[in-house]
Design a protein around this motif. Sequence first.
Motif, PDB file in Angstrom:
ATOM      1  N   VAL A 148       3.863 -11.455   7.112  1.00 59.61           N
ATOM      2  CA  VAL A 148       4.403 -10.183   7.583  1.00 59.61           C
ATOM      3  C   VAL A 148       3.355  -9.287   8.234  1.00 59.61           C
ATOM      4  N   TYR A 149       2.094  -9.657   8.131  1.00 60.56           N
ATOM      5  CA  TYR A 149       1.032  -8.834   8.707  1.00 60.56           C
ATOM      6  C   TYR A 149      -0.188  -9.719   8.893  1.00 60.56           C
ATOM      7  N   GLN A 150      -0.967  -9.414   9.932  1.00 63.15           N
ATOM      8  CA  GLN A 150      -2.218 -10.131  10.169  1.00 63.15           C
ATOM      9  C   GLN A 150      -3.220  -9.232  10.858  1.00 63.15           C
ATOM     10  N   ARG A 151      -4.499  -9.553  10.657  1.00 61.43           N
ATOM     11  CA  ARG A 151      -5.561  -8.736  11.239  1.00 61.43           C
ATOM     12  C   ARG A 151      -6.805  -9.598  11.423  1.00 61.43           C
ATOM     13  N   THR A 152      -7.483  -9.370  12.514  1.00 59.35           N
ATOM     14  CA  THR A 152      -8.766 -10.018  12.768  1.00 59.35           C
ATOM     15  C   THR A 152      -9.862  -8.975  12.655  1.00 59.35           C
ATOM     16  N   GLY A 153     -10.986  -9.367  12.057  1.00 53.80           N
ATOM     17  CA  GLY A 153     -12.138  -8.474  11.960  1.00 53.80           C
ATOM     18  C   GLY A 153     -12.121  -7.643  10.701  1.00 53.80           C
ATOM     19  N   TYR A 154     -13.242  -6.970  10.482  1.00 56.77           N
ATOM     20  CA  TYR A 154     -13.362  -6.087   9.325  1.00 56.77           C
ATOM     21  C   TYR A 154     -14.300  -4.935   9.659  1.00 56.77           C
ATOM     22  N   ASN A 155     -13.873  -3.742   9.274  1.00 63.36           N
ATOM     23  CA  ASN A 155     -14.704  -2.547   9.327  1.00 63.36           C
ATOM     24  C   ASN A 155     -14.686  -1.928   7.939  1.00 63.36           C
ATOM     25  N   PRO A 156     -15.802  -1.367   7.476  1.00 64.97           N
ATOM     26  CA  PRO A 156     -15.812  -0.738   6.160  1.00 64.97           C
ATOM     27  C   PRO A 156     -14.673   0.275   6.035  1.00 64.97           C
ATOM     28  N   GLY A 157     -13.949   0.182   4.942  1.00 64.30           N
ATOM     29  CA  GLY A 157     -12.811   1.070   4.715  1.00 64.30           C
ATOM     30  C   GLY A 157     -11.479   0.416   5.035  1.00 64.30           C
TER      31      GLY A 157
END
Length: 171
Positions: A148-157
């Motif tokens: 139901v959701y996806q994301r690439t990468g990471y940032n603090p927070g």
Amino acid sequence: MSPTEPNVNDYAMRHVFFAIFLVMVSYTAVSQTQLPHIQLSNLDSKTKELPQFLRADISVISFWATWCIPCINELEAIQEVYDEWVEAGFELLAVSTDTQKTVSKVRPMVYGKDWEYEVLFDTNQDLKRILHINAIPYLIVVKNGVIVYQRTGYNPGDEDGLFQKLLELKK
């Protein structure tokens, strides 16, 4: 310019709208797919189909590798708040995409960092290929077997925003 000559701006705008349409369609198609039934193994060398590892109605699956610093940062940040996740009924599966060359580093890293969540191996990167994952860290949220959701990468927070997203999905 005569009325029959194509306007360059109109031509460019049509291409922009078409590109946006394709992105939206592909995102919707991928974000609403069933979790694949592919065999993975865990740290205890138990092999099962991926959905059999899921214990919660809403699960987060994070794709990572030992050489990926943003991946490690994301998993460390989630570890710090993981008790809240578990209390809220969520779980994390960390899927290592390390190849045969670096897979020997996974166990020492996981045990050294004392991660509480389930760690799985996608050594041949079959799952990564099936889900069309081109870069890590990559994260998907699965609700009742559906992505139901996806994301690439990471940032603090990002872990805080993700937790809020999980709470919304729980409603």
